[in-house]
Scaffold this motif. Structure first.
Motif, PDB file in Angstrom:
ATOM      1  N   GLY A   1      -2.486  16.957   0.023  1.00 59.49           N
ATOM      2  CA  GLY A   1      -3.700  17.381  -0.652  1.00 59.49           C
ATOM      3  C   GLY A   1      -3.700  18.802  -1.156  1.00 59.49           C
ATOM      4  O   GLY A   1      -4.594  19.194  -1.906  1.00 59.49           O
ATOM      5  N   ALA A   2      -2.733  19.593  -0.774  1.00 59.66           N
ATOM      6  CA  ALA A   2      -2.667  21.001  -1.203  1.00 59.66           C
ATOM      7  C   ALA A   2      -1.714  21.142  -2.387  1.00 59.66           C
ATOM      8  O   ALA A   2      -0.718  20.425  -2.489  1.00 59.66           O
ATOM      9  CB  ALA A   2      -2.182  21.879  -0.052  1.00 59.66           C
ATOM     10  N   ILE A   3      -2.019  22.073  -3.259  1.00 60.46           N
ATOM     11  CA  ILE A   3      -1.117  22.369  -4.374  1.00 60.46           C
ATOM     12  C   ILE A   3       0.113  23.063  -3.807  1.00 60.46           C
ATOM     13  O   ILE A   3       0.018  24.119  -3.186  1.00 60.46           O
ATOM     14  CB  ILE A   3      -1.801  23.250  -5.434  1.00 60.46           C
ATOM     15  CG1 ILE A   3      -2.969  22.493  -6.076  1.00 60.46           C
ATOM     16  CG2 ILE A   3      -0.781  23.698  -6.493  1.00 60.46           C
ATOM     17  CD1 ILE A   3      -3.819  23.336  -7.004  1.00 60.46           C
ATOM     18  N   ALA A   4       1.272  22.438  -4.040  1.00 52.01           N
ATOM     19  CA  ALA A   4       2.531  22.993  -3.537  1.00 52.01           C
ATOM     20  C   ALA A   4       3.277  23.765  -4.619  1.00 52.01           C
ATOM     21  O   ALA A   4       4.083  24.642  -4.307  1.00 52.01           O
ATOM     22  CB  ALA A   4       3.412  21.869  -2.999  1.00 52.01           C
ATOM     23  N   GLY A   5       3.017  23.464  -5.874  1.00 52.10           N
ATOM     24  CA  GLY A   5       3.689  24.143  -6.968  1.00 52.10           C
ATOM     25  C   GLY A   5       3.342  23.492  -8.284  1.00 52.10           C
ATOM     26  O   GLY A   5       2.537  22.565  -8.342  1.00 52.10           O
ATOM     27  N   TYR A   6       3.960  24.012  -9.346  1.00 46.37           N
ATOM     28  CA  TYR A   6       3.720  23.432 -10.676  1.00 46.37           C
ATOM     29  C   TYR A   6       4.834  23.833 -11.625  1.00 46.37           C
ATOM     30  O   TYR A   6       5.652  24.703 -11.324  1.00 46.37           O
ATOM     31  CB  TYR A   6       2.362  23.856 -11.221  1.00 46.37           C
ATOM     32  CG  TYR A   6       2.315  25.148 -12.006  1.00 46.37           C
ATOM     33  CD1 TYR A   6       1.992  25.154 -13.355  1.00 46.37           C
ATOM     34  CD2 TYR A   6       2.581  26.378 -11.405  1.00 46.37           C
ATOM     35  CE1 TYR A   6       1.927  26.325 -14.088  1.00 46.37           C
ATOM     36  CE2 TYR A   6       2.509  27.552 -12.123  1.00 46.37           C
ATOM     37  CZ  TYR A   6       2.191  27.531 -13.468  1.00 46.37           C
ATOM     38  OH  TYR A   6       2.137  28.699 -14.178  1.00 46.37           O
TER      39      TYR A   6
ATOM     40  N   LYS B   1       8.530  26.725 -19.152  1.00 46.18           N
ATOM     41  CA  LYS B   1       7.785  27.966 -19.344  1.00 46.18           C
ATOM     42  C   LYS B   1       7.482  28.640 -18.008  1.00 46.18           C
ATOM     43  O   LYS B   1       7.692  29.830 -17.847  1.00 46.18           O
ATOM     44  CB  LYS B   1       6.467  27.701 -20.093  1.00 46.18           C
ATOM     45  CG  LYS B   1       6.644  27.312 -21.529  1.00 46.18           C
ATOM     46  CD  LYS B   1       7.180  28.433 -22.372  1.00 46.18           C
ATOM     47  CE  LYS B   1       6.131  29.464 -22.700  1.00 46.18           C
ATOM     48  NZ  LYS B   1       6.631  30.519 -23.586  1.00 46.18           N
ATOM     49  N   TYR B   2       6.907  27.865 -17.106  1.00 50.35           N
ATOM     50  CA  TYR B   2       6.611  28.382 -15.762  1.00 50.35           C
ATOM     51  C   TYR B   2       7.009  27.323 -14.755  1.00 50.35           C
ATOM     52  O   TYR B   2       6.845  26.127 -14.992  1.00 50.35           O
ATOM     53  CB  TYR B   2       5.128  28.753 -15.617  1.00 50.35           C
ATOM     54  CG  TYR B   2       4.787  29.936 -16.484  1.00 50.35           C
ATOM     55  CD1 TYR B   2       5.155  31.220 -16.094  1.00 50.35           C
ATOM     56  CD2 TYR B   2       4.154  29.759 -17.706  1.00 50.35           C
ATOM     57  CE1 TYR B   2       4.888  32.306 -16.913  1.00 50.35           C
ATOM     58  CE2 TYR B   2       3.881  30.837 -18.524  1.00 50.35           C
ATOM     59  CZ  TYR B   2       4.260  32.101 -18.127  1.00 50.35           C
ATOM     60  OH  TYR B   2       4.007  33.185 -18.933  1.00 50.35           O
ATOM     61  N   PHE B   3       7.525  27.792 -13.646  1.00 44.28           N
ATOM     62  CA  PHE B   3       7.961  26.909 -12.571  1.00 44.28           C
ATOM     63  C   PHE B   3       7.859  27.690 -11.274  1.00 44.28           C
ATOM     64  O   PHE B   3       8.282  28.842 -11.202  1.00 44.28           O
ATOM     65  CB  PHE B   3       9.429  26.484 -12.779  1.00 44.28           C
ATOM     66  CG  PHE B   3       9.999  25.748 -11.594  1.00 44.28           C
ATOM     67  CD1 PHE B   3       9.861  24.378 -11.488  1.00 44.28           C
ATOM     68  CD2 PHE B   3      10.620  26.435 -10.568  1.00 44.28           C
ATOM     69  CE1 PHE B   3      10.343  23.707 -10.380  1.00 44.28           C
ATOM     70  CE2 PHE B   3      11.115  25.769  -9.453  1.00 44.28           C
ATOM     71  CZ  PHE B   3      10.972  24.404  -9.361  1.00 44.28           C
ATOM     72  N   GLY B   4       7.292  27.075 -10.245  1.00 44.71           N
ATOM     73  CA  GLY B   4       7.281  27.756  -8.961  1.00 44.71           C
ATOM     74  C   GLY B   4       6.479  27.015  -7.915  1.00 44.71           C
ATOM     75  O   GLY B   4       5.766  26.054  -8.206  1.00 44.71           O
ATOM     76  N   LEU B   5       6.645  27.495  -6.705  1.00 44.55           N
ATOM     77  CA  LEU B   5       5.932  26.967  -5.546  1.00 44.55           C
ATOM     78  C   LEU B   5       4.887  27.964  -5.084  1.00 44.55           C
ATOM     79  O   LEU B   5       5.059  29.176  -5.261  1.00 44.55           O
ATOM     80  CB  LEU B   5       6.915  26.720  -4.394  1.00 44.55           C
ATOM     81  CG  LEU B   5       8.006  25.697  -4.619  1.00 44.55           C
ATOM     82  CD1 LEU B   5       9.010  25.727  -3.474  1.00 44.55           C
ATOM     83  CD2 LEU B   5       7.424  24.301  -4.781  1.00 44.55           C
ATOM     84  N   THR B   6       3.845  27.465  -4.444  1.00 43.34           N
ATOM     85  CA  THR B   6       2.887  28.363  -3.813  1.00 43.34           C
ATOM     86  C   THR B   6       3.532  28.936  -2.545  1.00 43.34           C
ATOM     87  O   THR B   6       4.466  28.351  -1.987  1.00 43.34           O
ATOM     88  CB  THR B   6       1.574  27.631  -3.473  1.00 43.34           C
ATOM     89  OG1 THR B   6       1.854  26.589  -2.557  1.00 43.34           O
ATOM     90  CG2 THR B   6       0.918  27.065  -4.729  1.00 43.34           C
ATOM     91  N   SER B   7       3.034  30.055  -2.098  1.00 46.43           N
ATOM     92  CA  SER B   7       3.676  30.762  -0.979  1.00 46.43           C
ATOM     93  C   SER B   7       3.776  29.909   0.283  1.00 46.43           C
ATOM     94  O   SER B   7       4.757  30.010   1.020  1.00 46.43           O
ATOM     95  CB  SER B   7       2.957  32.079  -0.686  1.00 46.43           C
ATOM     96  OG  SER B   7       1.604  31.842  -0.381  1.00 46.43           O
ATOM     97  N   ALA B   8       2.803  29.045   0.531  1.00 47.27           N
ATOM     98  CA  ALA B   8       2.815  28.218   1.744  1.00 47.27           C
ATOM     99  C   ALA B   8       3.955  27.202   1.759  1.00 47.27           C
ATOM    100  O   ALA B   8       4.308  26.677   2.812  1.00 47.27           O
ATOM    101  CB  ALA B   8       1.481  27.493   1.904  1.00 47.27           C
ATOM    102  N   PHE B   9       4.553  26.935   0.598  1.00 46.42           N
ATOM    103  CA  PHE B   9       5.565  25.884   0.514  1.00 46.42           C
ATOM    104  C   PHE B   9       6.971  26.404   0.208  1.00 46.42           C
ATOM    105  O   PHE B   9       7.900  25.621   0.077  1.00 46.42           O
ATOM    106  CB  PHE B   9       5.133  24.830  -0.509  1.00 46.42           C
ATOM    107  CG  PHE B   9       3.907  24.095  -0.042  1.00 46.42           C
ATOM    108  CD1 PHE B   9       4.006  23.055   0.864  1.00 46.42           C
ATOM    109  CD2 PHE B   9       2.649  24.484  -0.466  1.00 46.42           C
ATOM    110  CE1 PHE B   9       2.877  22.398   1.323  1.00 46.42           C
ATOM    111  CE2 PHE B   9       1.514  23.836  -0.013  1.00 46.42           C
ATOM    112  CZ  PHE B   9       1.625  22.789   0.881  1.00 46.42           C
TER     113      PHE B   9
END
Length: 164
Positions: free
Chosen positions: A81-86, A100-108
């Motif tokens: 349920g949490a956003i892990a990246g995009y 263009k953009y790629f990455g994970l959120t800090s928690a993941f």
């Protein structure tokens, strides 16, 4: 302030992809309904730790023009349920696709999600976007494993430059 190295990488054939297996529980969904505020939120959420601040100063009109274009597509990864990246893929007239953009959120970060998310992004560029070439740039300010992840997935370095 120290110099920043910018790395430009490309992949010229789908067969060059060295994909990582799917991560159990990670779902990746394209955001088919375009909403510039969501793209701005993702950019801030993922990019804050890597000094992605330049676009945050842009107006709502600029964000809308950027993220609601037909040639820009956005996918979001979720875990429990949490956003892990995009990632965002931009398709030009010649069917060259830029990540263009790629990455994970800090928690993941550090949980083994990056290799699979990048593999998925590359697969979408080849299959969904019908790419003839995929390219991306990263820099020495990004995560220390970013360049290695791109290269491990099959991208080759074709140019680099130093910004002071």
């Amino acid at each position: 302030m120290s110099d920043t190295t910018i790395y430009y990488l490309q992949m010229l054939a789908e067969s060059e992809l060295s994909s990582k297996p799917a991560v159990s529980g990670l779902t990746i969904t394209e955001t088919k309904i375009k909403e510039y505020r969501f793209n701005r939120f993702l950019y801030s959420l993922v990019g804050e730790q890597w000094q992605w601040f330049d676009k945050l100063k842009e107006s709502d009109e600029s964000w809308k023009a950027y993220s609601e274009r037909d040639n820009l597509r956005t996918w979001v990864a979720y875990y429990e349920g949490a956003i892990a990246g995009y990632f965002e893929l931009e398709i030009d007239q010649q069917r060259e696709v830029e990540i263009k953009y790629f990455g994970l959120t800090s928690a993941f970060i550090g949980k083994g999600f990056g290799g699979y998310l990048l593999s998925y992004a590359i697969q979408q560029a080849w299959q969904t976007c019908k790419a003839k070439r995929i390219w991306v740039h990263t820099c020495s300010l990004d995560h220390p494993s970013a360049l290695a992840n791109y290269q491990a997935r099959g991208f080759t370095l074709y140019h680099q430059e130093i910004e002071g």
